[in-house]
Enzyme design. Structure first.
Site, mmCIF file in Angstrom:
data_model
loop_
_atom_site.group_PDB
_atom_site.id
_atom_site.type_symbol
_atom_site.label_atom_id
_atom_site.label_comp_id
_atom_site.label_asym_id
_atom_site.label_seq_id
_atom_site.Cartn_x
_atom_site.Cartn_y
_atom_site.Cartn_z
ATOM 1 C CE1 TYR A 39 1.105 1.070 4.263
ATOM 2 C CE2 TYR A 39 0.526 -1.245 4.496
ATOM 3 C CZ TYR A 39 1.151 -0.112 4.982
ATOM 4 O OH TYR A 39 1.822 -0.162 6.169
ATOM 5 C CD GLU A 46 -1.751 2.889 5.483
ATOM 6 O OE1 GLU A 46 -2.562 1.968 5.564
ATOM 7 O OE2 GLU A 46 -1.052 3.262 6.449
ATOM 8 N N GLY A 92 1.501 -1.035 9.347
ATOM 9 C CA GLY A 92 0.283 -1.698 9.829
ATOM 10 C C GLY A 92 -0.458 -2.286 8.653
ATOM 11 C CG HIS A 141 7.252 -8.075 8.668
ATOM 12 N ND1 HIS A 141 6.619 -9.022 9.435
ATOM 13 C CD2 HIS A 141 6.672 -8.116 7.455
ATOM 14 C CE1 HIS A 141 5.701 -9.626 8.709
ATOM 15 N NE2 HIS A 141 5.689 -9.097 7.504
ATOM 16 C CB ALA A 170 -0.312 -6.797 11.399
#
Lengths: 506, 157, 243
Positions: free
Chosen positions: A229, A231, A404, A429, A431
């Protein structure tokens, strides 16, 4: 796998501290060293449940539980110290994800294993800061999210928008971020704040198959899918004011950009090719492992060396990839705010790799040794004053970026001396998955997840609706649990907490 | 656009499913022959990348795969299909037809005609990206006497 | 504590028991230093219990040329003791130099007359020392007992801060930032001696500063090359972005 009752299995596990467990020899056959894993109460339950499920009679298929995989890695030839499981550990291909293991380079029996790196070679996280604050961004949040989405190609089948031909690719594979610098996509300071300075010097593109290059070429500068992702995040908490200040983070509310991506199809193909090669080498060199998936080759064999050289090329690919997206993100911000990226102070805070094998110097039993350190779903976390970390972080320790999952917080940690001693300077690293993808698809509803995100004030742009369910926070272990365990165990130290306000995904 | 016979445009019935797996996806496919189970398995992989009903049959390509046992033949078959998607011609397929299928002897081999079209963002919904094929927990049920032909493969995503 | 070491070298009798924080103790040392070592006061210092003592002491400090930014007792004691050591040294210079001379065997150095006036300067003469100290005072630098070191500090300030460019753009040259909590910092290794530890910490800082300069130079070099090679492009026709 040895078949034992769950209660029997537990005899091989011993709780060392409130945050760590020892895996004794004998848990799996031929263990050369012991294993250790770091968990808090919540994660401990997940870990042991996984083991209990695997002990049920009639279990077939799938992967071994993470704790068994850690023990199988402890049985690989040439391993030193311990096979380490980080708090986000979950079962993966051969090695568990969140598994770290070091092999003595000077021991001729020592091995290198592509399974200890993972398919997405040099998958990693990069964090850019800005001098913007939440109030500057909130009024244009939707536009900014759209602008990022309009700049960064995402999802299955997406192609890069930075013109590249085969010759460019060869050069990029050899030069890593130096290529991006030469072509002017990034700033000199970006290189400074990157693990390995964004270039592995032993990369040799000639060891990489044509197939991998063909897969890689169109995908350079794309985010990918899965858990990757980009973010826009806001600083929610500062735990270590002084270290945060060295990273250019002054106050809560400051805006950052996090990019989580890897080496795309290029790296996947390099890993696939190596696994095929190593199957043959294992037969030839009589390397015995507990699990067929732990395909490996002696470090000094042709296959081992070829893998390390092509892995380095894939690592360079990943750095160029993240650099290209850094360039695109800066453009998106510059257009939205009508300011130069320079004036927005969009510097790279740091760039970490959490799927990689590296040659490093460590102290083992009081002696300095050269080790090949595999980190799969594990981030390097070197302490203050380590010669391999940038000058700006000499006093704080290396920044460790923990991404996250969609909608949850991310963290910046710093490396510690204790981590250097206990885990060869490695920490968690991210979750780590808790729920299977299919289960997520069944149990979660696409619109429901999106509405929940909206309720949390997160703008979201996603290419695939299915992915929204698979990647929903409910499918993952709680990243805060993971990070708190690392902090409490002392293997890294909390510095900054970041909260997403916009997510771009594949 | 290529010309196809009507029979070539008929899609096979769906004989596959996606099974639970923590980090990745396990494909389970079956059929009336091992060949059919192979074809189904390939289509299942494409089905994870997009919604197959959006795929029209407009062009075709041939792939060939080899292996030293059935497991490695399946591995290389899927790897070739993934490659067909990942690079030129970026083909996403809704129909596979294995034309040569040699599963005995030293060198196992297959040749497959792949029907589909170029993957176009906007036309084809983006599903999940397949990183690689794995041998992990790969199971091949090949029992002609019971007419049982099933495949289990985990794909890394 | 540097003062303690200096006083020890000067053989101050109460070196083991004095307390710098105690006013009487401080006054006693100052008087002792002047009476036995410095011997420069144009008029005797007041007895230590006199209410006028501080006043004459300030005058005395000024007379000796103690920089005005040294105000607290701890620092001024260090300065005074340093001054006294310097005096001691110049008195016994010949004896001390003999030791040094024996160490460094003289070689046959050809006697070349130079016309550079700087070469004929006596770097240890009073004229030179006074001159340098005056310049240092102007620049707000604390003079070191060794004038050549003071000169180095002067040079550092002049070349870094007083160039045309630096005077026009002071922001670029005056480093801003939060001061580093040196005392709480982890040194990265253990030293039992606190004095040594402090010194090691300072060396660490200097080393990091050197590294920073090196990295900055490397970055500047990269930017210079980029000016020639860079040509970033994007072509949105190649791939699809956004929806």
């Amino acid at each position: 796998m040895v078949v034992r009752q769950y209660n029997e299995e537990l005899k091989y596990l011993e709780k060392l501290t409130p945050y760590s467990w020892r895996i004794k020899k004998g848990f799996q056959p031929n263990m050369n060293v012991e294993g250790i894993f770091y968990v808090n109460q919540t994660l401990e339950k997940l870990m042991l449940d996984e083991l209990r499920n695997a002990c049920r009679p009639g279990m077939v298929g799938g992967f071994l539980p993470g704790v068994k995989q850690i023990a199988n890695v402890a049985a690989l030839p040439g391993i030193v110290g311990k096979s380490v499981g980080l708090p986000d550990v979950h079962s993966g291909y051969g090695f568990a994800i969140g598994n770290m293991a070091a092999f003595d380079v000077n021991d001729p029996k020592s091995i290198v294993s592509p399974g200890g790196v993972g398919f997405d070679i040099n998958c990693g996280v990069r964090l850019l800061r800005t001098n913007l604050f939440l109030e500057d961004v909130l009024p244009v949040k939707e536009q900014l999210a759209q602008s990022l989405f309009d700049h960064i190609p995402v999802g299955v089948g997406s192609k890069g928008i930075i013109p590249m031909n085969a010759k460019d690719l060869e050069e990029a594979l050899e030069m890593g971020m130096d290529w991006s610098l030469r072509e002017g996509y990034i700033w000199a300071e970006d290189k400074e704040h990157c693990e390995e300075y964004g270039r592995m010097l032993n990369a040799d593109p000639s060891k990489v198959s044509v197939r991998a290059k063909k897969r890689g070429l169109p995908q350079l500068g794309t985010l990918g899918a899965g858990n990757h992702y980009a973010e826009i995040q806001v600083v929610e908490e500062i735990y270590d004011k002084w270290a945060a200040c060295k990273m250019g983070i002054e106050e809560k509310g400051q805006i950052c950009v996090m990019i989580h991506s890897g080496s795309r199809g290029f790296g996947h193909q390099v890993a696939t090719d190596a696994l095929v090669q190593m199957e043959k080498a294992m037969k030839r060199d009589n390397i015995e492992t507990n699990d067929r998936q732990l395909a490996c080759a002696r470090i000094h064999s042709t296959e081992g060396q070829d893998y390390l050289k092509s892995m380095a090329a894939a690592a360079n690919f990943a750095w160029v990839n993240r650099s290209s997206m850094t360039f695109l993100s800066r453009q998106a911000f510059a257009k939205q705010f009508n300011m130069a990226p320079d004036d927005l102070d969009m510097h790279v805070i740091y760039d970490v790799s959490h799927n990689i094998a590296k040659i490093e110097e460590h102290i083992v039993d009081g002696k300095q040794k050269t080790l090949l350190v595999h980190r799969k779903g594990s981030t390097r976390a070197f302490p203050p004053h380590h010669p391999l970390i940038p000058v700006d972080y000499q006093l704080t320790g290396q920044p460790v970026l923990i991404g996250g999952t969609m909608g949850t917080c991310s963290y910046v940690l710093t490396g510690t001396e204790q981590g250097m001693l206990e885990t060869f300077g490695s920490t968690c690293h991210g979750a780590g998955r808790a729920l299977s993808r299919a289960k997520s698809r069944r149990n979660l509803d696409y619109m429901q997840v999106l509405r929940k995100m909206e309720g949390m004030g997160i703008s979201i742009r996603v290419a695939s609706p299915k992915l929204v369910m698979e990647e929903a926070p409910e499918s993952y272990k709680n990243v805060t649990d993971v990070v708190n365990t690392c902090h409490a165990a002392g293997i890294s130290k909390k510095c900054i907490k970041l909260k997403p306000i916009a997510v771009i995904k594949g | 656009m290529e010309n196809f016979k009507d029979s070539e445009l008929v899609l096979a019935p769906c004989k596959y499913e996606y099974l639970d797996h923590t980090a990745d996806v396990q494909i389970h496919s079956w059929g009336n022959s091992l060949k059919e189970a192979f074809e189904q398995c390939g289509v299942a992989m494409y089905g994870y990348m997009t919604e197959l009903p959006s795929v029209e049959i407009k062009q075709s390509a041939y792939i060939e795969a080899e292996g030293h046992d059935i497991e490695s033949l399946l591995f290389h078959f899927l790897d070739e299909l993934l490659f067909l998607f990942s690079c030129e011609p970026n083909l996403i397929c809704s129909r596979l037809e294995i034309q040569e299928f040699i599963t005995e002897g030293e060198e196992l081999r297959l040749k497959c005609k792949c029907y589909g079209e170029e993957f176009v963002i906007g036309k084809h919904p983006q599903g999940t990206e397949v990183k690689a094929i794995t041998y992990s927990a790969m199971q091949i049920v090949n029992e002609p006497e019971k007419n049982r032909f099933e495949l289990f493969v985990i794909i890394d995503i | 504590m540097t003062s303690k070491r200096l006083l020890n070298a000067l053989e101050y009798p109460e070196v083991d028991s004095f307390n710098i924080k105690d006013d009487t103790s401080f006054r006693k040392i100052v008087v002792w230093l002047e009476k036995n070592k410095i011997k420069r006061a144009p008029y005797p210092l007041e007895p230590i219990n006199s209410p006028e003592w501080r006043k004459t002491y300030e005058k005395y400090k000024k007379f000796l040329g103690c920089p005005e930014n040294i105000t607290n007792d701890e620092e001024s004691l260090q300065w005074l003791a340093g001054y006294a050591v310097q005096e001691e040294y110049s008195k016994k210079k010949d004896v001390l130099k003999k030791h040094v001379a024996e160490e460094t065997a003289t070689k046959n150095i050809p006697d070349i007359k130079t016309e550079n006036p700087l070469d004929t300067l006596d770097f240890y003469g009073n004229d030179f020392t006074d001159g340098i100290n005056k310049v240092a005072k102007l620049l707000n630098i604390t003079p070191h007992p060794n004038p050549t070191i003071t000169l180095k500090a002067v040079k550092h300030i002049v070349t870094n801060r007083l160039t045309q460019h630096a005077l026009k753009n002071p922001d670029k040259y005056i480093t801003k930032g939060t001061p580093f909590p040196l005392q709480d910092a982890d040194l990265g290794f253990d030293l039992s001696d606190p004095v040594l530890k402090q010194a090691a910490k300072i060396l660490r800082m200097l080393y990091i500063q050197d590294l920073r300069h090196l990295q900055t130079k490397a970055n500047e070099l990269i930017v210079a090359v980029q000016n020639i090679t860079a040509n970033p492009k994007t072509d949105t026709r190649l791939g699809k972005v956004g929806f």
